[in-house]
Design a protein around this motif. Structure first.
Motif, PDB file in Angstrom:
ATOM      1  N   MET A  77       0.864  -1.293   0.121  1.00 52.48           N
ATOM      2  CA  MET A  77      -0.155  -0.138  -0.018  1.00 52.48           C
ATOM      3  C   MET A  77       1.092   1.379  -0.095  1.00 52.48           C
ATOM      4  O   MET A  77       0.530   2.394  -0.389  1.00 52.48           O
TER       5      MET A  77
ATOM      6  N   ALA B 115      -3.212  -4.222  -6.455  1.00 53.41           N
ATOM      7  CA  ALA B 115      -4.417  -4.087  -5.626  1.00 53.41           C
ATOM      8  C   ALA B 115      -4.863  -5.816  -5.944  1.00 53.41           C
ATOM      9  O   ALA B 115      -5.342  -6.181  -5.089  1.00 53.41           O
TER      10      ALA B 115
ATOM     11  N   GLN C  87      -6.057  -8.459  -2.842  1.00 55.15           N
ATOM     12  CA  GLN C  87      -7.165  -9.050  -2.949  1.00 55.15           C
ATOM     13  C   GLN C  87      -6.884 -10.466  -2.620  1.00 55.15           C
ATOM     14  O   GLN C  87      -7.637 -11.142  -1.919  1.00 55.15           O
TER      15      GLN C  87
ATOM     16  N   LEU D 281     -14.470  -7.498  -4.675  1.00 54.70           N
ATOM     17  CA  LEU D 281     -13.679  -7.036  -5.335  1.00 54.70           C
ATOM     18  C   LEU D 281     -12.894  -7.764  -6.195  1.00 54.70           C
ATOM     19  O   LEU D 281     -12.179  -7.598  -7.246  1.00 54.70           O
TER      20      LEU D 281
ATOM     21  N   THR E 117      -9.987   1.368   3.437  1.00 55.38           N
ATOM     22  CA  THR E 117     -10.369   0.070   3.549  1.00 55.38           C
ATOM     23  C   THR E 117     -10.589  -0.707   2.601  1.00 55.38           C
ATOM     24  O   THR E 117     -10.060  -1.845   2.289  1.00 55.38           O
ATOM     25  N   LEU E 118     -11.463  -0.180   1.732  1.00 54.52           N
ATOM     26  CA  LEU E 118     -12.030  -0.855   0.440  1.00 54.52           C
ATOM     27  C   LEU E 118     -10.458  -1.198  -0.465  1.00 54.52           C
ATOM     28  O   LEU E 118     -10.125  -2.310  -0.942  1.00 54.52           O
ATOM     29  N   MET E 119      -9.634  -0.170  -0.546  1.00 57.19           N
ATOM     30  CA  MET E 119      -8.342  -0.289  -1.060  1.00 57.19           C
ATOM     31  C   MET E 119      -7.281  -1.145  -0.632  1.00 57.19           C
ATOM     32  O   MET E 119      -6.755  -2.070  -1.137  1.00 57.19           O
ATOM     33  N   ALA E 120      -7.561  -1.120   0.791  1.00 56.18           N
ATOM     34  CA  ALA E 120      -6.458  -2.263   1.397  1.00 56.18           C
ATOM     35  C   ALA E 120      -7.055  -3.601   1.319  1.00 56.18           C
ATOM     36  O   ALA E 120      -6.465  -4.525   1.081  1.00 56.18           O
ATOM     37  N   LEU E 121      -8.274  -3.731   0.706  1.00 53.30           N
ATOM     38  CA  LEU E 121      -8.926  -5.075   0.359  1.00 53.30           C
ATOM     39  C   LEU E 121      -8.747  -5.324  -0.792  1.00 53.30           C
ATOM     40  O   LEU E 121      -9.305  -6.728  -1.288  1.00 53.30           O
ATOM     41  N   GLY E 122      -8.272  -4.642  -1.369  1.00 55.22           N
ATOM     42  CA  GLY E 122      -8.075  -4.797  -2.924  1.00 55.22           C
ATOM     43  C   GLY E 122      -8.847  -3.984  -4.047  1.00 55.22           C
ATOM     44  O   GLY E 122      -8.721  -4.483  -5.142  1.00 55.22           O
ATOM     45  N   ALA E 123      -9.525  -3.286  -3.585  1.00 51.53           N
ATOM     46  CA  ALA E 123     -10.231  -2.353  -4.720  1.00 51.53           C
ATOM     47  C   ALA E 123      -9.212  -1.476  -5.355  1.00 51.53           C
ATOM     48  O   ALA E 123      -8.395  -0.899  -5.011  1.00 51.53           O
ATOM     49  N   THR E 124      -9.358  -1.439  -6.945  1.00 51.64           N
ATOM     50  CA  THR E 124      -8.543  -0.834  -7.772  1.00 51.64           C
ATOM     51  C   THR E 124      -9.112   0.599  -7.905  1.00 51.64           C
ATOM     52  O   THR E 124     -10.218   0.937  -7.666  1.00 51.64           O
ATOM     53  N   PRO E 125      -7.996   1.486  -8.181  1.00 52.30           N
ATOM     54  CA  PRO E 125      -8.721   2.985  -8.105  1.00 52.30           C
ATOM     55  C   PRO E 125      -9.842   2.969  -9.153  1.00 52.30           C
ATOM     56  O   PRO E 125     -10.762   3.911  -9.049  1.00 52.30           O
TER      57      PRO E 125
ATOM     58  N   PHE F 190     -12.055   0.866  -9.583  1.00 59.42           N
ATOM     59  CA  PHE F 190     -13.262   0.482  -9.069  1.00 59.42           C
ATOM     60  C   PHE F 190     -13.941   1.607  -7.965  1.00 59.42           C
ATOM     61  O   PHE F 190     -15.194   1.755  -7.817  1.00 59.42           O
TER      62      PHE F 190
ATOM     63  N   PRO G 182      -3.985   4.415   0.679  1.00 61.46           N
ATOM     64  CA  PRO G 182      -5.039   3.340   1.449  1.00 61.46           C
ATOM     65  C   PRO G 182      -4.339   3.359   2.682  1.00 61.46           C
ATOM     66  O   PRO G 182      -5.222   2.692   3.801  1.00 61.46           O
TER      67      PRO G 182
END
Lengths: 230, 405
Positions: A54, A78, A82, A110, B314-322, B324, B398
């Motif tokens: 990150m 990303a 995931q 996601l 949080t969403l980005m930490a969980l894997g959301a791409t820019p 998304f 993130p």
């Protein structure tokens, strides 16, 4: 295997330069359980952010299974988060308007998993953390311990190989803390690598080894139980 | 779990913010629809009234001047009547009425009168229908509500102001006010004219013009009685003002090269300028509304991004791409734009029904095509207004989810 190669993280503000992290080399083999302790401002969270793909280091490389994480494009990083990395936060970071079930489904959404898989897996994970009867409750309707268990279930949604935990017991009462640590130990026994930042020595004692950070540098490594040493 | 359900639940979680955003869009679209609706009907009303100013194009013999026309002194010069048919058959867009006239000075019962032959519009329309063209049909550029003569039957008195008449029998006459008064004639009376009897269809109200001393009869009757042949002195044309201003006269001149074609400049200019002024004014209002609505939406989107920084992290930490994250905000904007556009169209149309008669003195009906325009505009504006905040959200660090405790 996670590897740090001469990683430095420097925050620059006008002419000021703050070195947040200045590690030499660090290796975290698959299946390891590492606790990172140290005073506030010692660089623990920075280290976790860098490990979690990150926050790019100012210098050096992070290798995950031999692949340089920050040489990957942003979308690939990303995807890495995931599928390979699971996060546990001190304040759980559940999405307040989603139910426990929906919160657990988010990482699967996601990762573009279909709805049927999302529902089935979320139900299975919430049952695993003992929240089968709280699946349709929103975070505000759950106790602090239950919220952290939802966060644990969410973290497992895409079956990550690496778990990064930031003060996972920081907001919990002793009983819930024990419960959470027992889950983390269980996940480690299942073969997952865990890197946990904590101030709590008893939590750190669950780890296989403990690194102490001071002023951005790893200053010691213990493999013994810290409380015994104390 | 889908992106749509996240958006929907987030909207429901923050009802005040949602209602505020939606209200901003609905109010803007409502005003947009109401103003546009009233403007369109007002333009039609104004165009209809302007049409009543009469002919705006005159087709004259080569040697006749506009001054001759106004002084009704052009009797010696004629053009062939067949020009009426040529014009009617040409299919020129923007020609709304063709009124040929033949003026013959004569003395009846010792009184000098101008016997004027007119061709009823029903006969001109018959010519146009052979060709099947655009003549007398309203088209997009023409805002007039009604035709110069109503095909369903105008009162003959309309000749006084519209200079054209729908129906006129070959043994009927219409009398100017002065002539009727001087001879004590009223509708239904009969009258002898150059050896033939005619019935008085109507008498015209006083207009203070040479028309007051005229006797109007069917063109072919006047031609026969005065042995003039198949000629006319003038062809008065009512053209759609926009078309007249944009080259209709030149097209007519090509068809009728042996005539002089002039526009009554002040009539055309008034028509064009009033229409343009109304259109420009309505566009100015619409531009202001769009800017205000867009600014409100942008402000709400920025506030939403700030409020949801931790959630985005949080969403980005969980894997959301820019991508998304951007989509999450833009899809929400589309949803709000769609809901606001449809609601605004309904409210705006209802509002226009009341505002039209009250403020502009025009009857207004809902315009279905505005629904598409309103919804499309609302979606476009919310998308544009949300784009920058959405990009900001997508570029958030993130690590926020670790830091902001």
């Amino acid at each position: 295997m996670l590897q740090f190669e001469s990683v430095r993280k420097v925050y620059r503000k006008k002419l000021d330069e703050v070195v947040a992290l200045d590690t030499t080399n660090l290796e975290i083999p698959s299946g390891d359980f590492v606790a990172i302790i140290g005073p506030s401002g010692s660089g623990k969270t920075t280290l976790l952010s860098i490990l979690g793909a990150m926050s790019a280091p100012s210098e050096g490389r992070i290798l995950l299974d031999g692949e340089s994480v920050y040489d990957l494009p942003i979308n690939a990083r990303a995807e890495l988060r995931q599928n390979k990395i699971g996060f546990v936060f001190q304040t759980f970071n559940l999405i307040p308007y989603l139910t426990a079930m929906e919160n657990v489904q988010v990482p699967m959404l996601l990762a573009k998993k279909n709805r049927e898989h999302q529902q089935q897996k979320a139900e299975e994970l919430l049952t695993k953390v003992g929240l089968k009867d709280r699946m349709f409750h929103k975070p505000a309707e759950l106790s602090v311990g239950q919220q952290q268990r939802v966060a644990l279930a969410r973290m497992l949604a895409n079956d990550p190989a690496i778990i990064l935990a930031d003060e996972p017991t920081g907001n919990l009462d002793p009983e819930t803390k024990e419960q959470v640590m027992s889950f983390l130990t269980q996940f480690n026994e299942e073969g997952r690598t865990i890197v946990m930042v904590t101030h709590d020595l008893s939590a750190a004692d669950c780890a296989k080894r403990t690194l102490t950070l001071s002023e951005g540098m790893i200053c010691s490594e213990q493999k013994e139980k810290l409380l015994k040493l104390a | 779990m889908t992106m749509r359900s996240i958006i929907w639940k987030e909207l429901r979680e923050r009802p005040t913010a949602m209602i505020a955003s939606l209200l901003a869009i609905i109010l803007s679209v409502t005003a947009l629809v109401a103003i546009r609706n009233v403007t369109i009907f007002s333009e039609k009303e104004v165009a209809g009234k302007l049409d009543k100013l009469g002919a705006n194009v005159l087709i004259l013999p080569k040697n006749v001047t506009l001054q001759d026309y106004y002084s009704a002194d052009m009797h010696s010069e004629t053009i062939p009547e067949e020009h009426v048919a040529e014009l009617a058959l040409s299919g020129l867009t923007g020609v709304e009425a063709i009124s040929p006239k033949l003026c013959v000075p004569t003395i009846i019962d010792g009184r000098k009168v101008i016997l004027t032959g007119i061709l009823p519009q029903s006969e001109v329309q018959k010519m146009a229908s052979w060709q099947g063209g655009m003549l007398f049909k309203k088209h997009a550029g023409c805002k007039a509500k009604i035709n110069v003569v109503d095909e369903k039957g105008d009162a003959p008195e309309a000749l006084a102001e519209r200079r054209a008449l729908q129906e006129l029998g070959e043994n009927e006459v219409i009398l100017g006010a002065d002539y009727a008064a001087a001879n004590g004639l009223a509708p239904g009376d009969s009258l002898e004219l150059l050896g033939e009897r005619f019935s008085v269809l109507t008498t015209l109200p006083a207009a203070g013009t040479v028309d007051d001393a005229r006797i109007f009869a069917h063109l072919h009757t006047v031609q026969r009685l005065t042995k003039s042949g198949e000629v006319v002195n003038i062809i008065e044309v009512v053209g759609c003002c926009e078309d007249v201003a944009n080259g209709l006269v030149a097209e007519m001149q090509t068809i009728l090269p042996d005539t002089k074609i002039v526009t009554i400049a002040n009539v055309v200019e008034t028509q064009v300028s009033i229409n343009r002024m109304m259109t420009n004014l309505s566009y100015l209002f619409l531009a202001i509304l769009i800017a205000v609505g867009g600014a409100s939406m942008a402000s709400a989107s920025f506030a939403n991004v700030i409020e949801r920084r931790r959630e985005i992290g949080t969403l980005m930490a969980l894997g959301a791409t820019p991508r998304f994250v951007t989509q999450l905000f833009l899809a929400k904007a589309v949803l709000l734009g769609l809901a606001g556009g449809i609601s605004g169209y309904i409210v705006g149309s209802v509002l226009a029904l009341f505002l039209g008669p009250y403020f502009a003195d025009v009857s207004v009906l809902p315009i279905p095509s505005l629904a598409l325009v309103a919804t499309g505009t609302a979606i476009l504006v919310t998308l544009v207004a949300s784009y920058y905040p959405a990009r900001q959200a997508a570029n958030l660090d993130p690590c926020l989810c670790f830091k902001e405790v």
